[in-house]
Design a protein around this motif. Structure first.
Motif, PDB file in Angstrom:
ATOM      1  N   ASP A 137     -22.396   9.692 -13.069  1.00 42.40           N
ATOM      2  CA  ASP A 137     -22.552   9.171 -14.102  1.00 42.40           C
ATOM      3  C   ASP A 137     -24.698   9.810 -13.102  1.00 42.40           C
ATOM      4  O   ASP A 137     -24.908   9.074 -12.510  1.00 42.40           O
ATOM      5  CB  ASP A 137     -23.149   8.040 -14.326  1.00 42.40           C
ATOM      6  CG  ASP A 137     -24.195   6.707 -15.176  1.00 42.40           C
ATOM      7  OD1 ASP A 137     -24.774   7.349 -15.500  1.00 42.40           O
ATOM      8  OD2 ASP A 137     -23.337   5.872 -15.912  1.00 42.40           O
ATOM      9  N   VAL A 139     -27.439   9.749 -14.894  1.00 48.20           N
ATOM     10  CA  VAL A 139     -28.247   8.682 -14.806  1.00 48.20           C
ATOM     11  C   VAL A 139     -28.459   7.654 -13.695  1.00 48.20           C
ATOM     12  O   VAL A 139     -29.004   7.287 -12.599  1.00 48.20           O
ATOM     13  CB  VAL A 139     -29.224   8.472 -15.690  1.00 48.20           C
ATOM     14  CG1 VAL A 139     -30.162   7.473 -15.547  1.00 48.20           C
ATOM     15  CG2 VAL A 139     -29.232   9.631 -16.538  1.00 48.20           C
ATOM     16  N   TRP A 201     -32.338  12.375 -10.690  1.00 48.23           N
ATOM     17  CA  TRP A 201     -33.209  11.307  -9.809  1.00 48.23           C
ATOM     18  C   TRP A 201     -34.494  10.864 -10.384  1.00 48.23           C
ATOM     19  O   TRP A 201     -35.236  11.066 -10.756  1.00 48.23           O
ATOM     20  CB  TRP A 201     -33.289  12.070  -9.164  1.00 48.23           C
ATOM     21  CG  TRP A 201     -32.618  12.071  -7.697  1.00 48.23           C
ATOM     22  CD1 TRP A 201     -31.686  11.620  -6.458  1.00 48.23           C
ATOM     23  CD2 TRP A 201     -31.880  13.817  -7.964  1.00 48.23           C
ATOM     24  NE1 TRP A 201     -30.646  12.309  -6.157  1.00 48.23           N
ATOM     25  CE2 TRP A 201     -30.984  14.012  -6.415  1.00 48.23           C
ATOM     26  CE3 TRP A 201     -32.205  14.838  -8.270  1.00 48.23           C
ATOM     27  CZ2 TRP A 201     -30.248  14.489  -6.011  1.00 48.23           C
ATOM     28  CZ3 TRP A 201     -31.498  16.233  -7.926  1.00 48.23           C
ATOM     29  CH2 TRP A 201     -29.795  15.461  -7.188  1.00 48.23           C
ATOM     30  N   ALA A 205     -39.103  12.930  -8.997  1.00 44.58           N
ATOM     31  CA  ALA A 205     -40.430  14.350  -8.444  1.00 44.58           C
ATOM     32  C   ALA A 205     -41.505  13.430  -8.512  1.00 44.58           C
ATOM     33  O   ALA A 205     -41.766  13.487  -9.414  1.00 44.58           O
ATOM     34  CB  ALA A 205     -40.896  15.048  -9.214  1.00 44.58           C
ATOM     35  N   ASN A 209     -38.511  11.841 -13.512  1.00 45.65           N
ATOM     36  CA  ASN A 209     -37.523  12.365 -13.171  1.00 45.65           C
ATOM     37  C   ASN A 209     -37.101  13.735 -12.894  1.00 45.65           C
ATOM     38  O   ASN A 209     -37.843  14.297 -13.166  1.00 45.65           O
ATOM     39  CB  ASN A 209     -37.346  12.010 -14.239  1.00 45.65           C
ATOM     40  CG  ASN A 209     -36.982   9.840 -14.576  1.00 45.65           C
ATOM     41  OD1 ASN A 209     -37.240   9.493 -13.387  1.00 45.65           O
ATOM     42  ND2 ASN A 209     -36.771  10.376 -16.183  1.00 45.65           N
ATOM     43  N   LEU A 210     -35.799  13.424 -12.513  1.00 45.53           N
ATOM     44  CA  LEU A 210     -35.625  15.237 -11.862  1.00 45.53           C
ATOM     45  C   LEU A 210     -34.908  15.386 -11.858  1.00 45.53           C
ATOM     46  O   LEU A 210     -33.645  14.466 -11.273  1.00 45.53           O
ATOM     47  CB  LEU A 210     -35.843  15.028 -10.231  1.00 45.53           C
ATOM     48  CG  LEU A 210     -35.733  16.305  -9.527  1.00 45.53           C
ATOM     49  CD1 LEU A 210     -36.507  17.348  -9.235  1.00 45.53           C
ATOM     50  CD2 LEU A 210     -35.463  16.257  -7.971  1.00 45.53           C
ATOM     51  N   ALA A 212     -31.096  18.031 -11.643  1.00 44.53           N
ATOM     52  CA  ALA A 212     -29.916  19.187 -11.146  1.00 44.53           C
ATOM     53  C   ALA A 212     -29.206  20.191 -11.433  1.00 44.53           C
ATOM     54  O   ALA A 212     -28.700  19.156 -11.995  1.00 44.53           O
ATOM     55  CB  ALA A 212     -30.917  19.081  -9.104  1.00 44.53           C
ATOM     56  N   LEU A 245     -33.540  23.580 -12.921  1.00 41.65           N
ATOM     57  CA  LEU A 245     -34.501  22.131 -11.706  1.00 41.65           C
ATOM     58  C   LEU A 245     -34.909  22.050 -12.830  1.00 41.65           C
ATOM     59  O   LEU A 245     -36.134  23.327 -13.447  1.00 41.65           O
ATOM     60  CB  LEU A 245     -34.318  22.816 -10.659  1.00 41.65           C
ATOM     61  CG  LEU A 245     -34.873  22.130 -10.173  1.00 41.65           C
ATOM     62  CD1 LEU A 245     -34.232  21.195  -9.092  1.00 41.65           C
ATOM     63  CD2 LEU A 245     -35.608  22.790  -8.504  1.00 41.65           C
ATOM     64  N   VAL A 247     -38.139  18.860 -14.365  1.00 35.94           N
ATOM     65  CA  VAL A 247     -39.028  17.738 -14.041  1.00 35.94           C
ATOM     66  C   VAL A 247     -39.204  16.953 -15.123  1.00 35.94           C
ATOM     67  O   VAL A 247     -39.336  18.146 -16.483  1.00 35.94           O
ATOM     68  CB  VAL A 247     -40.336  17.993 -13.387  1.00 35.94           C
ATOM     69  CG1 VAL A 247     -41.292  16.983 -13.033  1.00 35.94           C
ATOM     70  CG2 VAL A 247     -39.632  18.952 -11.410  1.00 35.94           C
ATOM     71  N   LEU A 248     -39.407  16.032 -15.365  1.00 29.71           N
ATOM     72  CA  LEU A 248     -39.418  15.051 -16.372  1.00 29.71           C
ATOM     73  C   LEU A 248     -41.033  14.697 -16.649  1.00 29.71           C
ATOM     74  O   LEU A 248     -40.757  13.845 -15.869  1.00 29.71           O
ATOM     75  CB  LEU A 248     -38.642  14.771 -17.418  1.00 29.71           C
ATOM     76  CG  LEU A 248     -36.828  14.829 -17.856  1.00 29.71           C
ATOM     77  CD1 LEU A 248     -36.571  15.312 -16.654  1.00 29.71           C
ATOM     78  CD2 LEU A 248     -36.660  13.911 -19.080  1.00 29.71           C
ATOM     79  N   PHE A 257     -36.542  25.966 -15.342  1.00 27.78           N
ATOM     80  CA  PHE A 257     -35.953  26.706 -14.453  1.00 27.78           C
ATOM     81  C   PHE A 257     -34.909  26.937 -14.622  1.00 27.78           C
ATOM     82  O   PHE A 257     -34.102  25.719 -14.168  1.00 27.78           O
ATOM     83  CB  PHE A 257     -36.438  27.334 -13.367  1.00 27.78           C
ATOM     84  CG  PHE A 257     -36.095  27.883 -12.427  1.00 27.78           C
ATOM     85  CD1 PHE A 257     -37.135  26.602 -11.692  1.00 27.78           C
ATOM     86  CD2 PHE A 257     -35.275  28.333 -11.764  1.00 27.78           C
ATOM     87  CE1 PHE A 257     -37.021  26.701  -9.936  1.00 27.78           C
ATOM     88  CE2 PHE A 257     -34.980  28.098 -10.441  1.00 27.78           C
ATOM     89  CZ  PHE A 257     -35.688  26.811  -9.472  1.00 27.78           C
ATOM     90  N   TRP A 259     -31.828  29.694 -14.100  1.00 29.81           N
ATOM     91  CA  TRP A 259     -30.408  30.705 -13.608  1.00 29.81           C
ATOM     92  C   TRP A 259     -28.721  31.569 -13.630  1.00 29.81           C
ATOM     93  O   TRP A 259     -28.304  30.053 -13.955  1.00 29.81           O
ATOM     94  CB  TRP A 259     -30.258  31.402 -12.451  1.00 29.81           C
ATOM     95  CG  TRP A 259     -29.853  31.244 -10.862  1.00 29.81           C
ATOM     96  CD1 TRP A 259     -29.128  31.769 -10.752  1.00 29.81           C
ATOM     97  CD2 TRP A 259     -29.425  29.623 -10.470  1.00 29.81           C
ATOM     98  NE1 TRP A 259     -28.391  30.538 -10.298  1.00 29.81           N
ATOM     99  CE2 TRP A 259     -28.172  29.907  -9.698  1.00 29.81           C
ATOM    100  CE3 TRP A 259     -30.368  28.921 -10.428  1.00 29.81           C
ATOM    101  CZ2 TRP A 259     -28.702  29.057  -8.896  1.00 29.81           C
ATOM    102  CZ3 TRP A 259     -30.235  28.257 -10.168  1.00 29.81           C
ATOM    103  CH2 TRP A 259     -28.717  27.785  -9.100  1.00 29.81           C
ATOM    104  N   THR A 261     -25.613  34.232 -12.642  1.00 31.45           N
ATOM    105  CA  THR A 261     -24.580  35.079 -12.543  1.00 31.45           C
ATOM    106  C   THR A 261     -23.853  35.686 -13.399  1.00 31.45           C
ATOM    107  O   THR A 261     -23.410  35.146 -14.252  1.00 31.45           O
ATOM    108  CB  THR A 261     -24.928  34.616 -10.982  1.00 31.45           C
ATOM    109  OG1 THR A 261     -23.313  34.276 -10.952  1.00 31.45           O
ATOM    110  CG2 THR A 261     -26.290  34.566  -9.960  1.00 31.45           C
TER     111      THR A 261
END
Lengths: 317, 141
Positions: A137, A139, A201, A205, A209-210, A212, A245, A247-248, A257, A259, A261
């Motif tokens: 989960d 969150v 998380w 931050a 909220n952070l 990834a 990644l 941040v809220l 941002f 990326w 490949t």
């Protein structure tokens, strides 16, 4: 195909909108609909499901995107339905518009300068996506280190693989040869397989909220499949990495941002490079979100650094 | 690619350090009194909610308010001791759905905002409560 896709879209949207509200999950936790039609960031899928469906609900999302990068533009239209916060089914139409300068340059390169000008063209492809949440989960996790994990596939079918290009006088110098073939692609369709791990998380931050995400993708696609699949020298799956990644800084904004490949199946004009973006997403309420990004599409023919703006609208049903 | 990896690693490390609160969250929000106010408001909203209300029939508001205040106080590092039932035990005969859980969280979030907690404080409190979800949703045997 074009017709049946629209019908399917209407069907999906119809079935989703018959459910009154937008689902129960917390605001912004469904991410946005990405360029390939799967929920997540703009250029990479996350392990979350489209919309705000809880384990008891079926919800949908529809989306429109526009990327403008010099002589190239990408437009998308699509819809996704999530069943019980477990399975996400998506359909996406992508269209790459190529300016006349690029097409002219391509003919010039192929004919050693005999043909210099040609009208612009576009390449369309459809993507059917399936994503299944495996565990976790993102969150409300019992552990700060346990992400939500999902597996997915994206079947891509390029409709302009062998659609010939006309030059300015209307003649077709290379019959049954589309842009992807000209650049060296050998297949008109392919299926990507991916695994995504996403973690948010709460307060991670400075109290914000952070989020990834990491996605591992097995693919044979050349520049999202818009330039076809595989080549004479490379026809196997290659592992590619994608990440986001974010941040809220408020309950309804995300900044981050990403990326992605890409394999390098084609050499010369068709060479690909990592796609990147920096985005701001705004979630006024659970009904819709708007994302603006500055994106770098990696590499495209005659443009070593195609960059520009990216707008994405997601409507939750 | 390696540079990007490094950048993310650095960013995560920075965020990781920053997320360790410099001051105690409990003192930061104004202690038990604030939590008591938050739950007073949240419980009113929950009891009036047509979906959630029926779950709490026969549960005195005052009792629930004390239990939730103590539990949250303890989880965010305050000098309290939650002496109520385990979350599994408290929800065993309710079979709370996922949708109901989110609905309740939204009422608590709203209450925190109305009482005047900052977004940062709200997130940190939710972070302390989040792991309880797996002992609340679908607990009926």
């Amino acid at each position: 195909m074009r017709h049946s896709l629209s019908l399917l879209l209407v069907g999906l949207l119809g079935s989703a909108s018959s459910i009154a509200d937008t689902g129960s999950q917390l605001l912004a936790t469904g991410g946005i609909t990405g360029v390939d039609g799967s929920a997540g960031g703009g250029i990479t899928p996350w392990a979350v499901m489209a919309g705000y469906a809880s384990q008891e609900e079926i919800q949908g999302a529809a989306s429109l995107q526009h990327i403008s990068a010099g002589d190239y533009q990408i437009n998308t239209l699509g819809a996704a339905v999530t069943f019980y916060d477990r399975v996400e089914l998506s359909l996406q139409r992508q269209s790459l518009e190529i300016g006349s300068g690029v097409v002219g340059n391509t003919f010039s390169a192929l004919t050693s300068g005999a043909i210099q000008t040609a009208p612009g063209t576009d390449i369309e492809q459809d993507i059917v996506g399936l994503k299944v949440k495996l565990f976790g989960d993102a969150v409300f996790s019992p552990s700060p280190w346990l992400p939500q994990v999902a597996a997915g596939l994206q079947y891509r079918k390029n409709h302009d693989f062998d659609q010939s290009l006309a030059i300015s006088d209307g003649s077709v110098p290379l019959p049954n040869t589309g842009v992807p073939m000209l650049l060296g692609a050998t297949e008109d369709s392919g299926t990507d397989l991916y695994l995504s791990a996403t973690k948010l998380w709460l307060g991670g931050a400075w109290g914000n909220n952070l989020l990834a995400n990491v996605t591992a993708r097995m693919t044979k696609a050349n520049t999202l499949g818009l330039l076809g699949f595989e080549s004479a020298t490379e026809d196997s799956y290659q592992l590619q990495w994608e990440g986001s990644l974010a941040v809220l800084p408020s309950p309804n904004t995300a900044i981050g941002f990403e990326w992605r490949t890409q394999p390098d199946n084609l050499t010369g004009l068709g060479e690909a490079d990592t796609i990147k973006d920096i985005f701001v997403a705004y979630f006024p309420d659970k009904h819709w979100s708007l994302t603006a990004a500055y994106t770098d599409l990696g590499k495209l023919p005659f443009d070593d650094d195609p960059t520009g703006f990216y707008l994405s609208l997601t409507v939750n049903l | 690619m390696i540079r990007l990896g490094l950048l993310i690693f650095t960013a995560l490390t920075l965020f990781g350090c920053a997320s360790a609160p410099k001051t105690n969250l409990y003192d930061d929000i104004g202690g038990k009194q604030t939590l008591h106010k938050v739950y007073g408001l949240a419980i009113n909203r929950i009891y009036n909610d047509p979906v959630l209300g029926p779950h709490f029939e026969g549960v005195p508001k005052r009792h629930l308010r004390t239990e939730l205040t103590n539990q949250t106080c303890e989880l965010i590092g305050g000098p309290c001791e939650y002496e109520g039932k385990s979350m599994h035990e408290a929800h065993a005969d309710r079979n709370v759905t996922d949708a109901e859980f989110f609905r309740l969280v939204e009422h608590v979030q709203q209450a925190m905002r109305l009482i005047g907690l900052t977004y940062e404080q709200e997130n940190r409190i939710l972070a302390a409560l989040a792991p309880l979800k797996e002992q609340i949703v679908y607990q009926a045997d």
